[in-house]
Design a protein around this motif. Structure first.
Motif, mmCIF file in Angstrom:
data_model
loop_
_atom_site.group_PDB
_atom_site.id
_atom_site.type_symbol
_atom_site.label_atom_id
_atom_site.label_comp_id
_atom_site.label_asym_id
_atom_site.label_seq_id
_atom_site.Cartn_x
_atom_site.Cartn_y
_atom_site.Cartn_z
ATOM 1 N N ASP A 56 9.048 -8.603 -4.944
ATOM 2 C CA ASP A 56 9.494 -9.753 -4.156
ATOM 3 C C ASP A 56 9.355 -9.467 -2.669
ATOM 4 O O ASP A 56 8.905 -10.319 -1.892
ATOM 5 C CB ASP A 56 10.945 -10.074 -4.502
ATOM 6 N N ALA A 57 9.733 -8.261 -2.263
ATOM 7 C CA ALA A 57 9.612 -7.899 -0.851
ATOM 8 C C ALA A 57 8.154 -7.918 -0.408
ATOM 9 O O ALA A 57 7.820 -8.423 0.670
ATOM 10 C CB ALA A 57 10.222 -6.516 -0.622
ATOM 11 N N MET A 58 7.264 -7.393 -1.232
ATOM 12 C CA MET A 58 5.856 -7.351 -0.865
ATOM 13 C C MET A 58 5.243 -8.743 -0.817
ATOM 14 O O MET A 58 4.350 -9.014 -0.011
ATOM 15 C CB MET A 58 5.081 -6.478 -1.853
ATOM 16 N N SER A 59 5.714 -9.653 -1.674
ATOM 17 C CA SER A 59 5.180 -11.017 -1.644
ATOM 18 C C SER A 59 5.527 -11.709 -0.327
ATOM 19 O O SER A 59 4.765 -12.553 0.158
ATOM 20 C CB SER A 59 5.732 -11.821 -2.823
ATOM 21 N N HIS A 60 6.672 -11.375 0.240
ATOM 22 C CA HIS A 60 7.036 -11.898 1.557
ATOM 23 C C HIS A 60 6.276 -11.170 2.668
ATOM 24 O O HIS A 60 5.951 -11.766 3.695
ATOM 25 C CB HIS A 60 8.531 -11.741 1.803
ATOM 26 N N ALA A 61 6.006 -9.900 2.454
ATOM 27 C CA ALA A 61 5.398 -9.081 3.500
ATOM 28 C C ALA A 61 3.975 -9.497 3.817
ATOM 29 O O ALA A 61 3.499 -9.287 4.938
ATOM 30 C CB ALA A 61 5.427 -7.607 3.090
ATOM 31 N N GLY A 84 -3.614 -10.831 4.547
ATOM 32 C CA GLY A 84 -2.481 -10.504 3.678
ATOM 33 C C GLY A 84 -2.570 -9.105 3.113
ATOM 34 O O GLY A 84 -1.559 -8.389 3.021
ATOM 35 N N LEU A 85 -3.775 -8.678 2.741
ATOM 36 C CA LEU A 85 -3.957 -7.342 2.190
ATOM 37 C C LEU A 85 -3.640 -6.269 3.222
ATOM 38 O O LEU A 85 -2.931 -5.298 2.929
ATOM 39 C CB LEU A 85 -5.398 -7.189 1.698
ATOM 40 N N ILE A 86 -4.136 -6.453 4.447
ATOM 41 C CA ILE A 86 -3.898 -5.454 5.496
ATOM 42 C C ILE A 86 -2.412 -5.343 5.819
ATOM 43 O O ILE A 86 -1.841 -4.240 5.861
ATOM 44 C CB ILE A 86 -4.704 -5.810 6.763
ATOM 45 N N VAL A 87 -1.762 -6.485 6.045
ATOM 46 C CA VAL A 87 -0.338 -6.454 6.405
ATOM 47 C C VAL A 87 0.503 -5.931 5.238
ATOM 48 O O VAL A 87 1.461 -5.166 5.442
ATOM 49 C CB VAL A 87 0.131 -7.852 6.841
ATOM 50 N N GLY A 88 0.161 -6.319 4.009
ATOM 51 C CA GLY A 88 0.903 -5.831 2.858
ATOM 52 C C GLY A 88 0.836 -4.317 2.736
ATOM 53 O O GLY A 88 1.850 -3.653 2.465
ATOM 54 N N LEU A 89 -0.349 -3.757 2.937
ATOM 55 C CA LEU A 89 -0.497 -2.304 2.867
ATOM 56 C C LEU A 89 0.233 -1.611 4.017
ATOM 57 O O LEU A 89 0.834 -0.548 3.835
ATOM 58 C CB LEU A 89 -1.980 -1.935 2.889
ATOM 59 N N VAL A 90 0.198 -2.216 5.199
ATOM 60 C CA VAL A 90 0.920 -1.648 6.343
ATOM 61 C C VAL A 90 2.417 -1.596 6.065
ATOM 62 O O VAL A 90 3.095 -0.589 6.336
ATOM 63 C CB VAL A 90 0.626 -2.461 7.623
ATOM 64 N N SER A 189 1.582 11.667 -5.574
ATOM 65 C CA SER A 189 1.586 10.806 -4.388
ATOM 66 C C SER A 189 0.402 9.849 -4.393
ATOM 67 O O SER A 189 0.522 8.682 -3.992
ATOM 68 C CB SER A 189 1.557 11.662 -3.114
ATOM 69 N N VAL A 190 -0.751 10.341 -4.869
ATOM 70 C CA VAL A 190 -1.944 9.496 -4.936
ATOM 71 C C VAL A 190 -1.720 8.338 -5.897
ATOM 72 O O VAL A 190 -2.069 7.182 -5.608
ATOM 73 C CB VAL A 190 -3.171 10.329 -5.369
ATOM 74 N N VAL A 191 -1.128 8.618 -7.042
ATOM 75 C CA VAL A 191 -0.858 7.568 -8.031
ATOM 76 C C VAL A 191 0.134 6.561 -7.478
ATOM 77 O O VAL A 191 -0.004 5.349 -7.701
ATOM 78 C CB VAL A 191 -0.335 8.194 -9.341
ATOM 79 N N HIS A 192 1.130 7.033 -6.747
ATOM 80 C CA HIS A 192 2.123 6.136 -6.158
ATOM 81 C C HIS A 192 1.466 5.172 -5.170
ATOM 82 O O HIS A 192 1.704 3.960 -5.213
ATOM 83 C CB HIS A 192 3.203 6.948 -5.452
ATOM 84 N N VAL A 193 0.624 5.700 -4.292
ATOM 85 C CA VAL A 193 -0.074 4.848 -3.323
ATOM 86 C C VAL A 193 -1.032 3.904 -4.032
ATOM 87 O O VAL A 193 -1.123 2.713 -3.684
ATOM 88 C CB VAL A 193 -0.824 5.715 -2.294
ATOM 89 N N LEU A 194 -1.740 4.406 -5.035
ATOM 90 C CA LEU A 194 -2.672 3.566 -5.795
ATOM 91 C C LEU A 194 -1.945 2.407 -6.456
ATOM 92 O O LEU A 194 -2.437 1.260 -6.465
ATOM 93 C CB LEU A 194 -3.382 4.419 -6.847
ATOM 94 N N PHE A 195 -0.765 2.682 -6.971
ATOM 95 C CA PHE A 195 0.002 1.620 -7.619
ATOM 96 C C PHE A 195 0.454 0.576 -6.604
ATOM 97 O O PHE A 195 0.401 -0.633 -6.878
ATOM 98 C CB PHE A 195 1.211 2.216 -8.337
ATOM 99 N N LEU A 196 0.889 1.010 -5.429
ATOM 100 C CA LEU A 196 1.282 0.051 -4.390
ATOM 101 C C LEU A 196 0.102 -0.826 -3.980
ATOM 102 O O LEU A 196 0.264 -2.026 -3.720
ATOM 103 C CB LEU A 196 1.837 0.788 -3.174
ATOM 104 N N VAL A 197 -1.091 -0.244 -3.933
ATOM 105 C CA VAL A 197 -2.287 -1.028 -3.625
ATOM 106 C C VAL A 197 -2.520 -2.086 -4.703
ATOM 107 O O VAL A 197 -2.858 -3.238 -4.389
ATOM 108 C CB VAL A 197 -3.514 -0.103 -3.496
ATOM 109 N N LEU A 198 -2.332 -1.725 -5.969
ATOM 110 C CA LEU A 198 -2.482 -2.705 -7.052
ATOM 111 C C LEU A 198 -1.475 -3.838 -6.909
ATOM 112 O O LEU A 198 -1.811 -5.005 -7.149
ATOM 113 C CB LEU A 198 -2.301 -2.019 -8.407
ATOM 114 N N VAL A 199 -0.237 -3.506 -6.541
ATOM 115 C CA VAL A 199 0.783 -4.542 -6.354
ATOM 116 C C VAL A 199 0.357 -5.516 -5.270
ATOM 117 O O VAL A 199 0.394 -6.742 -5.449
ATOM 118 C CB VAL A 199 2.149 -3.903 -6.006
ATOM 119 N N VAL A 200 -0.076 -4.972 -4.132
ATOM 120 C CA VAL A 200 -0.484 -5.838 -3.020
ATOM 121 C C VAL A 200 -1.698 -6.681 -3.405
ATOM 122 O O VAL A 200 -1.757 -7.879 -3.115
ATOM 123 C CB VAL A 200 -0.785 -4.989 -1.766
#
Length: 298
Positions: A56-61, A84-90, A189-200
């Motif tokens: 939910d937070a990322m959808s607003h971000a 949206g992709l750039i700001v979401g990842l930031v 850590s790589v998997v964690h970041v990869l998963f956040l990228v999938l969410v965004v």
């Protein structure tokens, strides 16, 4: 035979005629199906990681990036998507850095980042657009999907499903026992970041169809509803996809026949599926209240 056909004809017309007769309904159906296949499994992993509200937070971000793309290029999907992709990842990486190098927890830093992003995004659209533009950005329009939007949705779905297939074991381990994964492998850590990228990516792909405020609904509601039916990760993903598909098709039909907004109709049916599962699911309220049924379903 004829009377039976006559009775079934109205049902057939109710269920299939909108999709057979109108091209915009066909595109909406196709886009909703692909979104369901892609977003629902990601929602399951968010739930298992106890990060349901992060979606939910990322959808607003992503709103400020989409708003900047809208301001400079109008309702053009690629600039809004890239923004949206750039700001979401930031936001995701920024909140992660704050939680990693300060005393603040990740949920608190994520809340701070997404609230700032939401405020900036709404202000940008409000200053340089109309109320109609703001409603489109916030709530989207699945009935207005064009070829560019469908191409984006399909591309993100392919990337998401391929990533889940390749990194399935690592994602499951990172969700259930991240300390174990980090102790036996250096890819935690790589998997964690990869998963956040999938969410965004999935939130951005759902942005055109459901907007920033509703795209997370198709991701999380089927996922949390599936938890009342199974405890196996693969089964959870399959059930979540089935619920998302049912809500998408039912929501489109409801919006067509009842003249309702399509996005809210889809999310409303997904919410109804959650309530049904919470009460009548194999791990729901009724099972907890009735000892005999609990023993039977254990």
């Amino acid at each position: 035979m004829a009377p039976t056909y006559a009775r079934l004809l109205p049902v057939f017309e109710y269920l299939f005629e909108p999709f057979l007769q109108y091209g915009f309904m066909q595109r909406a159906l196709f886009g909703s199906i692909i979104l369901s296949l892609s977003c629902a499994p990601v929602g399951v992993f968010l739930m298992l990681r106890r990060m349901s509200l992060t979606g939910d937070a990322m959808s607003h971000a992503i709103l400020p990036g989409a708003a900047l793309g809208f301001l400079f290029f109008g309702l053009d999907i690629m600039p809004m998507t890239i923004g949206g992709l750039i700001v979401g990842l930031v936001v995701a990486l920024g909140s992660g850095l704050v939680s990693r190098f300060t005393v603040q927890k990740e949920d608190a830093s994520m809340a701070a980042f997404y609230l700032m992003s939401l405020a900036v995004g709404v202000l940008l659209v409000s200053w340089h657009g109309s109320s109609v533009d703001l409603m489109h950005v916030l709530f989207g329009s699945v009935l207005a999907l064009n070829d560019d939007a469908l191409t984006l949705i399909v591309s993100v779905a392919i990337v998401t499903l391929a990533t889940l297939l390749i990194f399935w074991r690592a994602l499951v381990a990172e969700c259930l026992d991240p300390l174990f994964l980090r102790s036996v492998s250096g890819i935690g850590s790589v998997v964690h970041v990869l998963f956040l990228v999938l969410v965004v990516l999935n939130l951005v792909s759902g942005f055109q169809a459901l907007g920033t405020l509703l795209s997370v609904g198709l991701m999380m509601l089927p996922a949390v509803a599936s938890r009342f039916w199974s405890n196996d990760v693969r089964s959870l993903c399959a059930i979540a996809v089935a619920i998302a598909l049912g809500a998408s098709v039912g929501g489109l039909l409801l919006s067509y026949h009842a003249s309702m907004p399509s996005g809210p109709a889809i999310i409303m049916l997904a919410g109804a599926a959650y309530l049904f599962s919470a009460v009548l699911g194999r791990r729901g309220i009724l099972v907890s209240i009735l000892p005999g049924r609990r023993h039977k379903t254990a």
